[in-house]
Design an enzyme around this catalytic site. Structure first.
Site, PDB file in Angstrom:
ATOM      1  CG  ASP A  15       6.684   2.153  -0.397  1.00  0.00           C
ATOM      2  OD1 ASP A  15       6.024   0.911  -0.643  1.00  0.00           O
ATOM      3  OD2 ASP A  15       6.018   2.989   0.178  1.00  0.00           O
ATOM      4  CE1 TYR A  21       2.220   7.458   1.532  1.00  0.00           C
ATOM      5  CE2 TYR A  21       4.066   6.751   0.305  1.00  0.00           C
ATOM      6  CZ  TYR A  21       2.906   6.632   1.538  1.00  0.00           C
ATOM      7  OH  TYR A  21       3.284   5.343   2.163  1.00  0.00           O
ATOM      8  CE  LYS A  69       2.519   1.720   0.475  1.00  0.00           C
ATOM      9  NZ  LYS A  69       3.438   2.908  -0.008  1.00  0.00           N
ATOM     10  CG  HIS A 119      -2.265   3.113   1.484  1.00  0.00           C
ATOM     11  ND1 HIS A 119      -1.948   4.228   0.954  1.00  0.00           N
ATOM     12  CD2 HIS A 119      -1.518   2.909   2.580  1.00  0.00           C
ATOM     13  CE1 HIS A 119      -0.897   4.717   1.588  1.00  0.00           C
ATOM     14  NE2 HIS A 119      -0.667   4.169   2.602  1.00  0.00           N
TER      15      HIS A 119
END
Length: 278
Positions: free
Chosen positions: A47, A52, A77, A110
């Site tokens: 994930d 990120y 996401k 998200h």
């Protein structure tokens, strides 16, 4: 030996491994090594997210692993600044390029960002992304009931997943019940409380761990699994990765499950989706 990880059947007919590995706040420079360690430990569900900043590292680890693509379940996401129709199309293409993949198994919005009020438009774009074969399943993250109701009413697709902050002192029972009613599977982010409170020192956790002979983290992960929740703890330590996946050789008793259930205290430690504006 790769452990046999149970799967959850999503409302679109696809299966998702119930236990995976998350890379939130994993240093992009370390991601390839850490994800490679996770794959070696037996994880097959990864994930990540555009925000990120480590999709490229995840992609390199996947490429180097030699694991067949159909044995992996990859989630990423759509970030808040990419909500909208064309920006969502551009965002998935960029994520796929960074991951080195033709498609992801699961693509999530998200955050709802209700202040922007673009999540329904974005959800309709997500349907097109799925139909174009760039995502097998589509879902959301951090959506409350009102947000879910709006996209369900305004589209032809019920989200396959809602990924939520969820841990023993913040169990999201009403939202989980709504998900169950509508066939929306629930994933937990921050499943171990993100170290923001002394979860492992709580008697219901510590005493259960001592009684069974496992770690407190293993107890909490097992509680998630037995509660029907999809969970993906993160760790930079290969030893902890292996411990976190080694949770299928024991079960919590009904009494032990009830003791952890009783820890629910509405203790949100992350951002509130109703007010988050990042």
């Amino acid at each position: 030996m790769t452990p046999s990880i149970p799967t959850v059947k999503l409302n679109d007919g696809h299966d998702i491994p119930q236990l995976g590995f998350g890379v939130f706040k994993v240093d992009p420079d370390e991601t390839e090594r850490i994800v490679s360690d996770a794959l070696e430990a037996g994880y097959r569900h990864l994930d990540t997210a555009a925000i990120y900043g480590n999709e490229e590292g995840v992609g390199r680890a996947i490429a180097k692993s030699g694991i067949p693509r159909d044995e992996l379940f990859i989630t990423t996401k759509l970030w808040n600044s990419d909500q909208g129709t064309q920006s969502a199309f551009d965002a998935i293409d960029l994520s796929l390029e960074k991951l080195g993949l033709d498609s992801v198994n699961l693509y999530l919005i998200h955050w709802p960002r209700p202040d922007l009020d673009r999540y329904l438009e974005t959800w309709l774009a997500m349907e097109q992304i799925r139909d174009a074969g760039k995502a097998t399943s589509i879902g959301v993250s951090n959506f409350h009931r009102s947000h879910l109701e709006k996209i369900i009413a305004g589209s032809s697709t019920v989200p396959a997943i809602d990924q939520l902050e969820l841990h023993p002192t913040f169990q999201q029972r009403e939202l989980r019940a709504f998900g169950a009613e509508h066939g929306i599977a629930i994933e937990a982010w921050g499943p171990l409380g993100q170290g923001k409170y002394d979860l492992f020192g709580m008697p219901a956790i510590a005493e259960t761990a001592a009684a069974i002979g496992v770690t407190p983290a293993q107890v909490v992960i097992r509680w998630h699994l037995q509660s029907g929740i999809i969970v993906f703890p993160k760790s930079n330590s290969s030893d902890r990765m292996r411990a976190n996946i080694d949770v299928f050789g024991f079960e919590l008793s009904p009494e032990q499950m009830a003791a952890i259930d009783a820890l629910d205290a509405g203790n949100r430690v992350g951002s509130d989706p109703e007010t988050a504006t990042f």
